[in-house]
Each structure stands twice: as C-alpha cells, then as structure tokens.
Design a protein around this motif. Structure first.
Motif: not given
Lengths: 362, 362
Positions: B5, B9, B196, B199-200, B203-204
């Motif tokens: 990340q 990021t 992941t 920051s994702e 959404t994931s």
C-alpha cells in the motif's frame, strides 16, 4: 506494602541531622546536584533499584550537568517523610508511592492503585492521555511538588493463605495482613485486617499471629520466603491491579530548571516507568516458576461470592471517601469515567487475545 | 498494514533527488541536524504523529544541540526505502516497522509482531530485559543500523468481514486482505489472501473484490470508514497481538554521538514507546465506542475450530522460516522461550485480573 513496615523497619529520627540544601537556579553551564530521598531500603529489588535507574537516566542524558545522590529510606529522611522532605526542600527529588500520603491528601491514593481499578496500560493511558497527570499536578502543587509516574509493579497478587478459601464463610475471622482501602473492604466482609510491617510478615504467619498476608507479587514475595509459611497463593489482584511508583520534584527546584533539563527529568521518568513495568513482568514470571515448580506452591483464585462481596465492599469504601473529600471526588470521577471508556478496548483487544491464546495453548 | 500500500499510495521515485547529507561528528557544542525518514504519510494518526513525537522529545532534551527534520513517506525517500536510506546515510534516522524488511532480513519481522505471540508488555519485557534488544542490535548492525522500539500499536483486531464466520467451512475461498506471515497461515486454511494497498481497502470491500480485510485497529480503521462496507468486526488479534514500531539510527551517525546525546536518543525512544502504547489504548477505545454505539458494528470472535486451525498453520509457517534461515532461528528461539516463561505470570496476574473484573462487572 504500606506505612507501618517502613516506620518499624527503617526507624525514625534518621533525618535529625538533615538540613535543607541549596536549591540550584540552573543555567546551562553549572552542575546541579540533587538529593533523591526514597521510601525503599537502598537497592531494594525493583523499587530501590528503580530509584537508582531513574537517577542514572537523568545523569546520562544531562552529560554531567545534573548529579543525583540517591538515599535509601532512613539515610537522609525516614521512608514516610519523603513527601514532606521534598515539599519543604530538604531534598529536591523523591521516589515513593502516592498512597502513602493519605494522611495529607486523600486524593493522592488514586494515583497509585484502586481496588478493581485499571490495569497498567489503562492507568498509563489515563495519566498520559486522559487528564490524570494534570489532576495529579494540581493536587501535588498544593504541597509544593511536581509528580511523575516513574514505574509500576504491574498486576500484584491477592496474598498468601494458610488454608484454602472455598466460600465467604471461610473468610470470617481470618487475620489478614492487608493495608489501605483494600484492607477496609476486607474488614467489611468479615476479615480482620492488620498492617503488619513487611519484615514481620514471615514470623507472624509462622507463629499464627496471621492466617494470611498480602505483600507485593512473586518477585518480592519469594525474597521474603513467604511460601515457607503459607501454601496457597491467591490471585487475582483485585486490591492492586497495577501500582504506580511516583517521582516527585520540589516545585521551586523544578521551576528553576532550564527547559532542556525539565525535559530530561520528565523523559527519564517516562522511560523509567516502562523499564520497571518490563522488569517486573519478567522477574515475577521467573519467581512464579520457582515458587510453583520448585516449592510446590498452590495457586488459587477466590470463589465468585468472595469477589462479588469484595467488589461491593470496595465500592462502599470508595463512595464514603469521595463523599467527604471534594478533591478525591474530582480525581475519582475522572478515574472511573476513564476506566469505563478504556476497558471496552481492553476487553475486545488484550483480554480477547489472552482468551484466544489460552484456548489454543499458544 | 504492509509493503504494497505504501509503494502504491506514496509513489516511487520521490527520492530521486535525495543525496547523502553530512553525518556529523558531534562535540558537546555544535548543533547536529538529522533527517528522519518515515514509512508513514506526514502526521498519519498515531504513527506519523508518533514520529513527530519522538523527534520532539530528542530536541527538547538536547536543548537545541540536536535538530530533527521529520519527513513523511515519499518526501525524501519512499516508505519502503527507509531501511536502506538510513543504513546508507541518506538520512540519519528512520521511523518504521521491522517486518517491512523481510526481503532483506527474514529475522527482522520477529521484532514487530508474531502470530499468537507476545502481548505489548511481554514484548517490552523481552526487548528490555530478555535479550531481545541485543539480538535486534546484532541483526541490524549487519546493515549499519542501530534499532530501538519507539512505539507499539497494542493489540490489533482480526479484521472486517462482510458475513459472519460460524465454522472453518465459512472461511473457504474468502478473499481476505491480510499480508505477511499471518496471511500465509490464512492461505493454508483455505482463505485467499491478498495484499491490497491501504487506500484501496474501502473500495475493494465495496465492489466485492474483497470479502474481508484486516487493517490495524479501531482508531485507524474508523478513519478509513471500513464499517460502511463490512458489518462484522472480528477480534482477537491472533495475527498481531502487539506490533512494535521501530526507530533506526545510521550506525556511523550513532557512533559519532557523544554519550549524553546517545542517552537522549535512546531514552526518547523508550518514552515514545510508552506514549504511543498509551495513546492507542485510549484512541482505540474511543473509536470502538463510536463504531459500536453510533454505527451499529457487530463484534465477533472466530469459532474455536478456526482459531485452532490458524494456530497450527501459523506454527507451520514459522517452522518453515526458521528451518531455512539461521538468524531467524536464533531470534525465534529466544522469542518463544521467553514467551513461555513470561506468560505464566501474565496468566496469573493480568489475565486473572481481567477475568475477575469481567465476573464482578467492575
């Protein structure tokens, strides 16, 4: 571990010749020599050595600009005159425990330990991030003192018993060595508590003057040989789930320090706090292993009805204290509100993890 | 929270223009300016602010003799080049977590967190009084670094799940965000783990790319809004029962410091360690209250068969690592022997007390 054993063990009058030394107004260049008076015999395991450790951290960081002379209890002033001696400037620095000063400020004891109160981590969170330090500063400023946490015993034990406790009935009439608020709570459930000096616990158990006694925890208890005169070792430490050791600085001496040396003293206190907690964790574990594996000590916990009765009694004792003392109320309100908040994550975090580790045998 | 990340990021290449600054040979009089590179965005809650706090403690105590310039990840070097940058002298000081450096030294990860390993207090006891620091010094000296613990997240959580887990069967085929050794253990019980970027995660989870995700704990998880996309919040933190944050000093810069400033850096690290632990305790509690009371999050623990399977799998993964890496074996042997010893008193002390407090509702 409280007042009387120190008076008895260490004697009074040792400080007769002590006079107030010069309180330095510091500049960056001069050497500041401070006396540290303590409530422990010189080099007493973890507590006396903790005082040495605090002094050494200050000296190392100050690069010779500060020199701390550490005095065991009775060397410069008796164990239980540390508070007055530092407030009056007989010494600039003290190393003790705030619940010894109940006779002067009832509120002080909340800064050491509260029956059924917070764990070490929770207490530190309250002191450093929950307003506890500010309340402590305010209370001690009345006595010309600036306080710091400088250590913690971690969880203690509930004491040594010569016979097993299987009911509330079994507690009736027992003669138990347990001082302070916890002792008062015990009295209300039918136990007779006394405040035997530490040095006399062994003999009092041996001769039957005592049926049971609480001292500190495995590390300090093993050193006293209490396993030789009582077979059952009770947990949990409802009486002292953590116990903060205090450093206190004469407020005039504190105000005279330049900012960098204020930071040195304050950070040394914080580092000492963690160092002592860490040391007790390992020393208690080693001592417990010796007690159980080599000496056959039997570990026990109180039955639920005893714990419930103690909890009710402790709440009564605390309620009566805060009823009659406004400063106690302010500190206790802050303490209890914080405990309710912080323990939610203790339960979901640390406590849940300890249950998991037990379940899988990790 | 791990490698990818940050790469994602914070970007790569931000350090292209960075050159090795002068490593000061200090005397008591001159001002030493150090750069501190970190693996966190500037002012990232608790971790980035923890780096600022560590720097501020050093500056306050040194009375202006040391100045620390704190850089967020990507400002001087990317998040995951901190280890190399400090070892090579691009910066004198780093603030990160040792398990990010698995690719360089497998043994390093034991200094952050071990699945089913030690609690925060136990870990500190190992580092400060159980030989852990010495092993860490030895391992990092190979990379021209002197390490310190400078913080701890305390107990973390086991992650967010969109559906309830009632059996080992329910875990099969789940797509879970969980990096590192714990992720490998999860893979062995039938879960598909991915790493992941932080920051994702939101959404994931929202789009169904993930069924579940572990991040840190309530304080950091609430900030990411994970409760909006998964309803079940699992404890306990079998994966990270505590997680040490590290400070690292370039060994040449360290050796050039006079003794008093060595003490200042070392004590600042220790004070920062306790400060961060205390801060997480209260911030996590506050965030947990918000998550449960305001957002209706459901707290759960894994069924026993899942925990037992994870414990077996984690032991396998660890055994395979120490089998192939001698340095890992030495550190892990020290760690596991110490854990067995120290947890005896954790169980009789802190754990027994937490059970008592639960029983009486204190």
């Amino acid at each position: 571990m409280q007042r009387r054993q120190f008076i008895k063990t260490l004697g009074v009058g040792a400080a007769a010749g002590a006079t107030a030394p010069f309180i330095a107004t510091a500049s960056a260049q001069e050497t500041i020599t401070w006396d540290m008076v303590t409530s422990w015999p010189k080099n007493f395991p973890a507590l006396g050595t903790g005082a040495n450790d605090f002094a050494a951290r200050i000296e190392r960081m100050s690069g010779g600009r500060m020199k701390i002379r550490v005095h065991g209890a009775g060397e410069l002033v008796p164990a239980l005159e540390v508070f007055d001696a530092v407030g009056e400037g007989t010494a600039e620095l003290g190393h003790s425990a705030s619940y010894y000063w109940r006779g002067k400020t009832l509120a002080a004891q909340f800064f050491t330990a509260v029956p059924f109160g917070m764990t070490t981590t929770e207490t530190n969170a309250w002191l450093y991030h929950g307003g506890g330090q500010e309340l402590w500063d305010e209370e001690y400023a009345k006595y010309n003192l600036k306080p710091f946490p400088v250590g913690n015993t971690g969880t203690q034990m509930a004491g040594w018993f010569k016979k097993e406790i299987n009911s509330l009935d079994d507690m009736q009439g027992l003669k138990l060595r347990l001082p302070g608020l916890a002792g008062e709570a015990m009295n209300r459930i039918g136990v007779t508590t006394v405040n035997t000096p530490g040095s006399e616990i062994f003999t009092s158990l041996q001769t039957g003057v005592l049926d049971a006694a609480d001292w500190v925890g495995p590390y300090n208890d093993l050193a006293f040989g209490l396993h030789q005169v009582a077979q059952y070792y009770y947990t949990s430490a409802w009486n002292e789930p953590s116990a903060v050791l205090e450093g206190m600085v004469n407020l005039d001496a504190w105000n005279a320090l330049p900012d960098d040396l204020k930071a040195v003293v304050s950070e040394a206190a914080m580092a000492s706090n963690l160092a002592m907690t860490s040391e007790f964790a390992v020393r208690n574990a080693e001592a417990l292993e010796t007690l159980v594996d080599e000496h056959g000590v039997e570990l026990r916990t109180f039955p639920e009805e005893v714990l419930v009765a103690l909890h009710d009694a402790a709440r009564q004792v605390l309620a009566e204290q805060v009823e009659k003392d406004e400063a106690s109320r302010r500190v206790y309100d802050s303490y209890t509100v914080f405990q309710r908040k912080v323990r939610r994550f203790t339960d979901v975090g640390e406590f849940a993890y300890l249950k998991t580790r037990e379940r899988v045998g990790a």
